[in-house]
Design a protein around this motif. Structure first.
Motif, mmCIF file in Angstrom:
data_model
loop_
_atom_site.group_PDB
_atom_site.id
_atom_site.type_symbol
_atom_site.label_atom_id
_atom_site.label_comp_id
_atom_site.label_asym_id
_atom_site.label_seq_id
_atom_site.Cartn_x
_atom_site.Cartn_y
_atom_site.Cartn_z
ATOM 1 N N HIS A 1 27.941 37.640 47.463
ATOM 2 C CA HIS A 1 28.587 38.461 46.438
ATOM 3 C C HIS A 1 27.990 39.859 46.423
ATOM 4 O O HIS A 1 28.404 40.710 45.652
ATOM 5 C CB HIS A 1 28.381 37.835 45.049
ATOM 6 C CG HIS A 1 29.346 36.739 44.755
ATOM 7 N ND1 HIS A 1 30.679 36.978 44.580
ATOM 8 C CD2 HIS A 1 29.198 35.411 44.625
ATOM 9 C CE1 HIS A 1 31.297 35.833 44.345
ATOM 10 N NE2 HIS A 1 30.417 34.866 44.372
ATOM 11 N N GLY B 1 37.489 30.468 47.246
ATOM 12 C CA GLY B 1 37.408 29.451 48.300
ATOM 13 C C GLY B 1 36.425 29.741 49.415
ATOM 14 O O GLY B 1 36.492 29.115 50.470
ATOM 15 N N LYS B 2 35.478 30.647 49.173
ATOM 16 C CA LYS B 2 34.518 30.970 50.231
ATOM 17 C C LYS B 2 33.649 29.765 50.578
ATOM 18 O O LYS B 2 33.476 29.424 51.752
ATOM 19 C CB LYS B 2 33.615 32.141 49.796
ATOM 20 C CG LYS B 2 34.377 33.368 49.370
ATOM 21 C CD LYS B 2 33.450 34.481 48.912
ATOM 22 C CE LYS B 2 32.647 34.155 47.669
ATOM 23 N NZ LYS B 2 33.452 33.951 46.455
ATOM 24 N N SER B 3 33.107 29.136 49.528
ATOM 25 C CA SER B 3 32.252 27.968 49.780
ATOM 26 C C SER B 3 33.053 26.860 50.439
ATOM 27 O O SER B 3 32.586 26.206 51.379
ATOM 28 C CB SER B 3 31.659 27.446 48.472
ATOM 29 O OG SER B 3 30.894 28.437 47.851
ATOM 30 N N THR B 4 34.261 26.663 49.963
ATOM 31 C CA THR B 4 35.106 25.620 50.530
ATOM 32 C C THR B 4 35.355 25.878 52.009
ATOM 33 O O THR B 4 35.247 24.968 52.838
ATOM 34 C CB THR B 4 36.440 25.559 49.760
ATOM 35 O OG1 THR B 4 36.157 25.395 48.374
ATOM 36 C CG2 THR B 4 37.302 24.437 50.248
ATOM 37 N N SER C 1 34.941 35.405 42.929
ATOM 38 C CA SER C 1 34.533 34.035 42.633
ATOM 39 C C SER C 1 35.746 33.116 42.557
ATOM 40 O O SER C 1 36.767 33.472 41.980
ATOM 41 C CB SER C 1 33.785 34.033 41.301
ATOM 42 O OG SER C 1 33.301 32.749 41.038
ATOM 43 N N GLY C 2 35.628 31.959 43.181
ATOM 44 C CA GLY C 2 36.693 30.971 43.109
ATOM 45 C C GLY C 2 37.760 31.126 44.165
ATOM 46 O O GLY C 2 38.750 30.396 44.156
HETATM 47 N N1 LIG Z 1 34.740 19.478 44.066
HETATM 48 C C1 LIG Z 1 35.828 20.177 43.688
HETATM 49 N N2 LIG Z 1 36.897 19.523 43.192
HETATM 50 C C2 LIG Z 1 38.015 20.201 42.816
HETATM 51 N N3 LIG Z 1 38.136 21.517 42.910
HETATM 52 C C3 LIG Z 1 37.114 22.230 43.403
HETATM 53 C C4 LIG Z 1 35.896 21.598 43.814
HETATM 54 N N4 LIG Z 1 35.041 22.544 44.245
HETATM 55 C C5 LIG Z 1 35.693 23.716 44.108
HETATM 56 N N5 LIG Z 1 36.934 23.528 43.608
HETATM 57 C C6 LIG Z 1 37.930 24.585 43.340
HETATM 58 O O1 LIG Z 1 38.205 25.226 44.545
HETATM 59 C C7 LIG Z 1 38.315 26.631 44.337
HETATM 60 C C8 LIG Z 1 37.430 27.354 45.315
HETATM 61 O O2 LIG Z 1 36.099 27.025 45.029
HETATM 62 P P1 LIG Z 1 34.893 27.597 45.883
HETATM 63 O O3 LIG Z 1 33.662 26.981 45.372
HETATM 64 O O4 LIG Z 1 35.192 27.424 47.317
HETATM 65 O O5 LIG Z 1 34.948 29.132 45.503
HETATM 66 P P2 LIG Z 1 33.935 30.296 45.902
HETATM 67 O O6 LIG Z 1 34.721 31.363 46.530
HETATM 68 O O7 LIG Z 1 32.802 29.761 46.684
HETATM 69 O O8 LIG Z 1 33.450 30.781 44.483
HETATM 70 P P3 LIG Z 1 32.021 31.357 44.075
HETATM 71 O O9 LIG Z 1 31.955 32.731 44.609
HETATM 72 O O10 LIG Z 1 32.059 31.337 42.585
HETATM 73 O O11 LIG Z 1 30.984 30.450 44.650
HETATM 74 C C9 LIG Z 1 37.966 26.903 42.892
HETATM 75 O O12 LIG Z 1 39.145 27.155 42.194
HETATM 76 C C10 LIG Z 1 37.353 25.623 42.414
HETATM 77 O O13 LIG Z 1 37.752 25.368 41.094
#
Ligand SMILES: Nc1ncnc2c1ncn2[C@@H]1O[C@H](COP(=O)(O)OP(=O)(O)OP(=O)(O)O)[C@@H](O)[C@H]1O
Ligand SMILES: [Mg+2]
Lengths: 322, 291
Positions: B239, B75-78, B72-73
């Motif tokens: 996940h 950056g997958k969603s990003t 988690s976190g």
């Molecule tokens: N709108 C935002 N503004 C600032 N930081 C962000 C934003 N969205 C996400 N982040 C940061 O970017 C990083 C990656 O976030 P992301 O949502 O891409 O993770 P993820 O891999 O999808 O996590 P998860 O499995 O929990 O969904 C995290 O550290 C988060 O805090």
């Protein structure tokens, strides 16, 4: 080693006997509420008791539908003022609602971030200007500016529709409606802005991810989800419009009769009370003015009640908004 | 006035040669790596000045399911949101590096981000049907946004087709006028899938599409994905290791570096990642020995 090691188990779930903390708190609140309401009610009853001679003389329908207001002849009819209040409020709403909603959309959806702040601050400042300043500005600036427009309308559409006919002396229902609209735009815009800004991000992103434009975001989520909130904002603006006094007195022309055209001078409930009460020394004159206050109160309550009803309908329609 | 193209057109596939060439060259063709749909090279993503995705390169095969896994976190969603240019909608966010779709640079100045989003559809982690719209209108919405369709009949056809594709038709065919949010969570998610399909995209991005679903609904969505890959290229963030291993053809494993930015540890065929990973980090993660 069973659950018996927690002897209080069941008892802990029971309601406490007696009032309990929560109960005491609630009771206190109720007592305070009653203590506040009683003097307010008493003041109102006391004030409106003064109007009894008016009702005895003219009757409720007679007073409310009376077309003439002539204190020197002891003739009192409320209709010109009711008409003036409703007409100026309607004019104000017709102008203010679209402009305010547009401003709110500009601030939350359309302008680049930096411009948003400036426009928002400017609109909020408009709300801080005192009524009497709006009145002065209306009289000295707005009335002359509106004149050519009024003449143009009276000279064209006014030839067919008496409601838009001349002459255009300046102070009028229309001028009052325009001034009031400018006074309530900031109120409606500020509240609508908050409503629009609260649109869930997930909903906005759903539209964008489906190839929607910003305009699609506005029409599919921002406005539909904001409807009931904007309605609440409109009602607040309307309440302000109905009650607005000083600025209206300065630009409406203070004529206690029903003008056929929106460009005729008139009077409203609130402005006639403010204008005449100090010099009300004719028979029943003060009492009749207080009776107008009662009519104003009833109109306000009706408008707000209606608004609450509409809002509940809307809220139910939207249903399970996340 | 020229009309802007509604979607990005992948270059036409070269027609098979009419006259058969030598066996040798025919075999060479067979051995060519599968066609790539989306190709990320050296992608970095930022929120403000904070880098959350570092230097990720991913070849995404056409008509296959690519899974992205990682803590988690990381950056997958990003990363997913970079592909359909949703990332830049967050104030202050920007992307560096190159993302190609059939060789077209998606971040080239002459590319219309709206066209990118029409070509690369997206399903969110939380079901997000439009609450003020009926089931029918939810599915019809993208067509209305994009002026893809004219006429009620064509619209009905589209709605039915997409709801069938999303395995939801039988459950909702008698209440198409009901509100989109009157459905259960699993049904809402399938409604959102149907809505994404109504765009007729070429690539479908799915961000943990099953995280709000029960096992049966999850299975339905998984079967659906396998079904859909005939026509679509799918990238899914999950996940759920079983899910990744069940449905995906290739898997990318991301994790966070010391700078708290996500980077790619390794990417390979799913079987490889789960049975024979090259990196210790990957092995720890897929076997559950990692935070
Ligand atoms: N709108 C935002 N503004 C600032 N930081 C962000 C934003 N969205 C996400 N982040 C940061 O970017 C990083 C990656 O976030 P992301 O949502 O891409 O993770 P993820 O891999 O999808 O996590 P998860 O499995 O929990 O969904 C995290 O550290 C988060 O805090
Ligand atoms: Mg995520």
């Amino acid at each position: 080693m069973t659950t018996t090691s927690r002897p209080q188990g069941i008892h802990a779930l029971r309601r406490p006997r007696g009032l309990g903390q929560d109960g005491v708190f609630r009771l206190t609140l109720r007592v305070v509420a009653v203590l506040i309401v009683i003097p307010v009610l008493w003041m109102m009853v006391d004030t409106f008791a003064e109007t009894v001679p008016v009702w005895e003389r003219f009757g409720i329908p007679g007073f409310v539908t009376g077309l003439r207001w002539a204190p020197s002849f002891t003739i009192y009819g409320a209709l010109p003022f009711i008409y003036g209040t409703l007409l100026t409020s309607a004019i104000a709403m017709v102008i203010a609602v679209p402009v305010a909603v547009l401003i709110a959309l500009l601030i939350t959806e359309i302008l680049p971030p930096r411009a948003r702040t400036w426009v928002a601050v400017a609109v909020d400042l408009l709300a801080a200007i005192p009524s009497v300043v709006y009145g002065l500005w209306g009289l000295l600036v707005l009335v002359p500016v509106l004149r050519p427009f009024e003449q143009a309308v009276a000279g064209t559409a006014g030839k067919v529709v008496p409601f838009l006919a001349g002459p255009t002396p300046g102070p009028s229902y229309f001028a009052a409606g325009v001034v009031v609209s400018i006074m309530i735009i900031p109120i409606i815009a500020a509240l609508s802005r908050e409503v629009f800004a609260a649109t869930p991000r997930l909903q906005r992103e759903a539209v964008r991810a489906l190839g929607g434009t910003r305009w699609d975001v506005i029409r599919t989520v921002v406005i539909p989800l904001g409807r009931s909130g904007v309605l609440a904002a409109i009602i607040l603006g309307l309440a302000r419009a109905i009650g607005e006094t000083i600025a209206v007195t300065m630009v409406i022309g203070n004529a206690p009769k029903i003008g056929a055209s929106i460009f005729s001078p008139g009077f409203t409930l609130a402005s006639v009370i403010a204008n005449e009460f100090n010099e009300a020394n004719q028979e029943l004159h003060p009492e009749a003015l207080i009776a107008l206050g009662l009519v104003l109160l009833v109109i306000s309550v009706l408008v707000n009640g209606l608004a609450i009803l509409i809002r509940q309908r809307f809220a139910r329609g939207v249903g399970r908004v996340v | 006035m020229t009309t802007t193209p509604i979607r990005l057109q992948p270059p036409p596939v070269e027609p098979a040669p009419v006259v058969s060439v030598s066996a040798a060259s025919h075999n060479a063709k067979m051995l060519e790596p599968a066609e790539l749909s989306v190709e990320l090279s050296g992608v970095n993503a930022f929120y403000g000045s904070r880098r959350v995705v570092r230097d990720i390169s991913l070849p995404v095969r056409s008509n296959a399911i690519t899974a992205i896994i990682g803590p988690s976190g990381c950056g997958k969603s990003t990363l997913l949101r970079c592909i359909n240019r949703m990332h830049e909608l967050t104030p202050g966010a920007h992307v560096e590096g190159r993302i190609e779709y059939h060789g077209i640079d998606l971040y080239a100045p002459d590319i219309d981000p709206v066209a990118v989003r029409r070509t690369i559809g997206m399903v969110f982690q939380q079901p997000n049907p439009f609450p003020t719209m009926s089931i029918h209108d939810n599915v019809a919405a993208p067509a209305r946004f994009n002026g893809l369709i004219a006429g009620k009949a064509a619209e009905h056809d589209l709605v039915e087709r997409c709801l069938r594709q999303a395995a939801l038709w039988d459950e909702v065919k008698d209440k198409l006028k009901a509100g989109g949010t009157s459905l259960s969570g699993g049904q809402q998610q399938r409604l959102c899938i149907a809505r994404a399909l109504a765009l007729e995209p070429d690539v479908l991005l799915m961000d943990e599409p099953c995280s709000a679903l029960d096992p049966i609904a999850t299975l339905q969505v998984e079967n659906l994905m396998v079904e859909l890959k005939r026509d679509y290229t799918i990238i899914i963030v999950t996940h759920n290791m079983q899910q990744a291993s069940r449905v995906s053809d290739q898997t990318a494993f991301l994790t966070m570096g010391d700078d708290r930015a996500g980077y790619l540890v390794e990417m390979a065929d799913t079987v490889e990642i789960f049975t024979n990973p090259r990196q210790q980090l990957t092995e720890d993660y897929v076997s559950g020995r990692f935070g």
